[in-house]
Design an enzyme around this catalytic site. Structure first.
Site, PDB file in Angstrom:
ATOM      1  N   ASP A   1       8.461  22.216  40.924  1.00  0.00           N
ATOM      2  CA  ASP A   1       9.846  22.306  40.460  1.00  0.00           C
ATOM      3  C   ASP A   1      10.402  23.728  40.471  1.00  0.00           C
ATOM      4  O   ASP A   1      11.499  23.968  39.997  1.00  0.00           O
ATOM      5  CB  ASP A   1       9.983  21.688  39.055  1.00  0.00           C
ATOM      6  CG  ASP A   1       8.802  22.014  38.155  1.00  0.00           C
ATOM      7  OD1 ASP A   1       7.941  22.823  38.561  1.00  0.00           O
ATOM      8  OD2 ASP A   1       8.723  21.445  37.054  1.00  0.00           O
TER       9      ASP A   1
ATOM     10  N   HIS B   1       2.596  19.999  28.966  1.00  0.00           N
ATOM     11  CA  HIS B   1       3.322  20.337  27.731  1.00  0.00           C
ATOM     12  C   HIS B   1       2.709  19.678  26.497  1.00  0.00           C
ATOM     13  O   HIS B   1       3.038  20.045  25.377  1.00  0.00           O
ATOM     14  CB  HIS B   1       4.792  19.904  27.824  1.00  0.00           C
ATOM     15  CG  HIS B   1       5.596  20.680  28.819  1.00  0.00           C
ATOM     16  ND1 HIS B   1       5.657  22.050  28.803  1.00  0.00           N
ATOM     17  CD2 HIS B   1       6.363  20.269  29.872  1.00  0.00           C
ATOM     18  CE1 HIS B   1       6.434  22.463  29.800  1.00  0.00           C
ATOM     19  NE2 HIS B   1       6.866  21.400  30.467  1.00  0.00           N
TER      20      HIS B   1
ATOM     21  N   HIS C   1       7.580  25.375  34.594  1.00  0.00           N
ATOM     22  CA  HIS C   1       7.623  25.500  33.132  1.00  0.00           C
ATOM     23  C   HIS C   1       6.252  25.934  32.617  1.00  0.00           C
ATOM     24  O   HIS C   1       5.226  25.508  33.156  1.00  0.00           O
ATOM     25  CB  HIS C   1       8.009  24.156  32.499  1.00  0.00           C
ATOM     26  CG  HIS C   1       9.288  23.604  33.033  1.00  0.00           C
ATOM     27  ND1 HIS C   1       9.315  22.562  33.942  1.00  0.00           N
ATOM     28  CD2 HIS C   1      10.569  23.967  32.810  1.00  0.00           C
ATOM     29  CE1 HIS C   1      10.584  22.303  34.243  1.00  0.00           C
ATOM     30  NE2 HIS C   1      11.362  23.144  33.572  1.00  0.00           N
TER      31      HIS C   1
ATOM     32  N   ASP D   1       3.391  25.027  37.758  1.00  0.00           N
ATOM     33  CA  ASP D   1       4.632  24.325  37.421  1.00  0.00           C
ATOM     34  C   ASP D   1       5.630  25.391  36.964  1.00  0.00           C
ATOM     35  O   ASP D   1       5.247  26.409  36.405  1.00  0.00           O
ATOM     36  CB  ASP D   1       4.358  23.325  36.283  1.00  0.00           C
ATOM     37  CG  ASP D   1       5.549  22.432  35.985  1.00  0.00           C
ATOM     38  OD1 ASP D   1       5.554  21.284  36.462  1.00  0.00           O
ATOM     39  OD2 ASP D   1       6.469  22.880  35.271  1.00  0.00           O
TER      40      ASP D   1
END
Lengths: 225, 316
Positions: free
Chosen positions: B253, B127, B166, B164
């Protein structure tokens, strides 16, 4: 939120005497779909849309020679001949909600914003309105959308907001779907965080149901027989 | 069967986040216990981490941003730029060591000391933007790794695969005008999940147009959608790009047990990811790949998923 906060103010305005050729060029250059028309004092007298311009154009089905010939004639005409005079306008103190409803009801693509004396102050188009709602929904900021099913009774939102506050999480927006289910509402808080685990756990502990949005989508979709 | 390198350092536990923060030191402890329990640690070649030289951080991050992060840690501030980004006095050094671990893993692979490597590092990185910390990330470990491969080893084309749950906004934005780095990400749909980017129409800009590919997965969906999107989106674009090196942003995740996301990938579903990616790696770079830990917050399932991932790397 008032229209003055979201309207476009760097305006390109034309007069009734402007030729169609000039207006066409301005629209294409600025990628405008609407041009407000003002008099010599800057008071609004009309609006011209890209649709008005297209209506004035010769048919694209004509052969090239007659098309060009007619076009040359058309482009010499003035905006005063094709504009919508006395268009629907809004005042600077109108809210975003007002313009949303007016645009929907009157089926217009843009609303000139004029003051009490009739001077043009700005223009609010559907594009500006969309931009305003992207801002209101906070969706350009990083965050996570939760979908929570609650009973239809006062105080539910407070508990959700309290949990977010306890976890030191800011809200981007909260949308409420009122006609979800009998005696139920669906609440969609957009939380400006990546960290949703403890908030989810607390919501579940309070007995709230976290919706699976896709399950809802599938339930709502027309069933194939 | 080649050898697989492994990066871990006790000092990765020194980046302490606030109590109850999902990105916690226990994640790595759980992974280490899981790997030891599975009997995998002895078969892995330990690679020692060193703090990365700042000049490598600067290949991706703005110098003022780097200094601001260092100062925030020195002052003992509780977080950096957003309350999600919980920090302590050791966070800056730990973040340097996370990047350094990835660079050491790249060295080991490029010098043929190992076939591939997994980096159990934290804080995570995908991120982190060039000048902004986001979503528990400070330095973009894989992005810096890609630049390191290009500048230190003259590798031309790097592919970063990010699974991931996200979207890796930082990695995408760092390379969005760059046609030498292909970024692929499969993640939960941005209308529902953090950080709200990674839609299908985000495909890169100017010279980088077409060198970004996103596969958003709607919440509630799982193995079937992942299989479908990996086959239709990743496999052909990867082959067309033809990378010289591959880096993975490995997040665990998306699992159904992980409360961080709404996707329902099963433990077997992760094998679909592993198999698809490692097939591509095997046929393009001969099994050479560096996989870097990103997210994964369920302390029961995380070690199992990491162990399965590493087992597949060892079989390459």
């Amino acid at each position: 939120m008032f229209v003055t906060e979201m309207m476009k103010t760097d305006l390109v305005a034309i007069t009734p005497e402007t030729s169609l050729a000039e207006a066409k060029e301005l629209m294409e250059k600025g990628n405008f779909r609407h041009l407000p028309v003002v008099d010599a004092d800057g008071k609004l007298v009309g609006i011209v849309t890209d649709r008005d311009m297209r209506d004035a154009h010769p048919s694209s089905l004509l052969d090239e020679e007659s098309y060009q010939k007619t076009l040359d004639k058309v482009l010499k005409h003035t905006i005063g001949e094709i504009m919508t005079a006395e268009p629907i306008t809004v005042a600077p103190y109108y809210t975003l909600q007002d313009t949303l409803l007016i645009i929907g009801k009157k089926k217009v693509g843009a609303l000139p914003v004029v003051d009490e004396e009739g001077y043009l102050k700005g223009i609010m188009s559907t594009r500006d309105l969309l931009r305003a709602f992207v801002n209101i929904m906070g969706i350009e900021e990083p965050g996570t959308l939760l979908c929570i099913l609650v009973d239809e009774q006062p105080g539910q939102l407070k508990k959700i907001v309290d949990i977010a506050a306890e976890e030191n999480v800011s809200l981007g927006s909260v949308l409420v779907a009122r006609d979800w289910d009998k005696e139920k509402r669906a609440i969609f808080p957009y939380l400006l965080t990546n960290n949703v685990i403890s908030i989810k756990k607390k919501l579940l502990a309070l007995g709230y149901e976290l919706l699976d949005p896709m399950q809802w989508y599938l339930d709502q979709s027309p069933k194939k027989e | 069967m080649g050898t697989t390198g492994f990066v871990f350092d006790e000092r990765y536990l020194q980046h302490q986040t606030f109590n109850g923060h999902p990105e916690c030191a226990e994640r790595l402890t759980a992974i280490m216990d899981g790997l030891a329990g599975a009997g995998l640690l002895d078969d892995l070649v330990q690679i020692a981490a060193e703090p990365a030289n700042q000049r490598w951080i600067e290949t991706v991050h703005n110098i003022h941003y780097i200094m601001k992060f260092e100062e925030a840690c020195m002052w003992g501030l509780p977080d950096f730029e957003h309350q999600d980004n919980s920090i302590c006095r050791d966070s800056y050094n730990t973040a340097l060591l996370a990047v350094g671990g990835v660079l050491k893993a790249i060295d080991a692979v490029m010098k043929d000391e190992v076939k591939n490597a997994f980096c159990a590092v934290r804080p995570p990185g995908h991120h982190a933007e060039a000048n902004q910390a986001m979503g528990f990330c400070y330095f973009n470990n894989v992005a810096i790794g890609a630049r390191y491969l290009q500048q230190q080893y003259s590798v031309e084309k790097v592919c970063i695969i990010d699974f991931d749950v996200h979207h890796g906004n930082g990695t995408q934005h760092i390379f969005d005008t760059d046609n030498s780095v292909f970024y692929y990400s499969i993640h939960e749909h941005p209308s529902f999940a953090y950080p709200g980017t990674g839609r299908e129409f985000e495909t890169g800009f100017s010279t980088g147009e077409g060198y970004t590919k996103n596969s958003p997965i709607l919440p509630g969906r799982g193995d079937d959608e992942y299989r479908e999107r990996l086959l239709t989106d990743l496999v052909p674009t990867f082959k067309e790009f033809g990378p010289d090196a591959v880096l993975l942003s490995a997040g665990f995740d998306a699992h159904e047990n992980d409360l961080m996301s709404g996707t329902n990938l099963s433990t077997e579903g992760y094998e679909i990811i592993n198999d698809t990616i490692f097939d591509l790696v095997s046929s393009s770079t001969g099994g050479r790949v560096v996989s870097v830990l990103e997210g994964g917050y369920d302390l029961q399932i995380l070690p199992l998923l990491v162990a399965n991932h590493i087992r597949k790397m060892m079989a390459l």
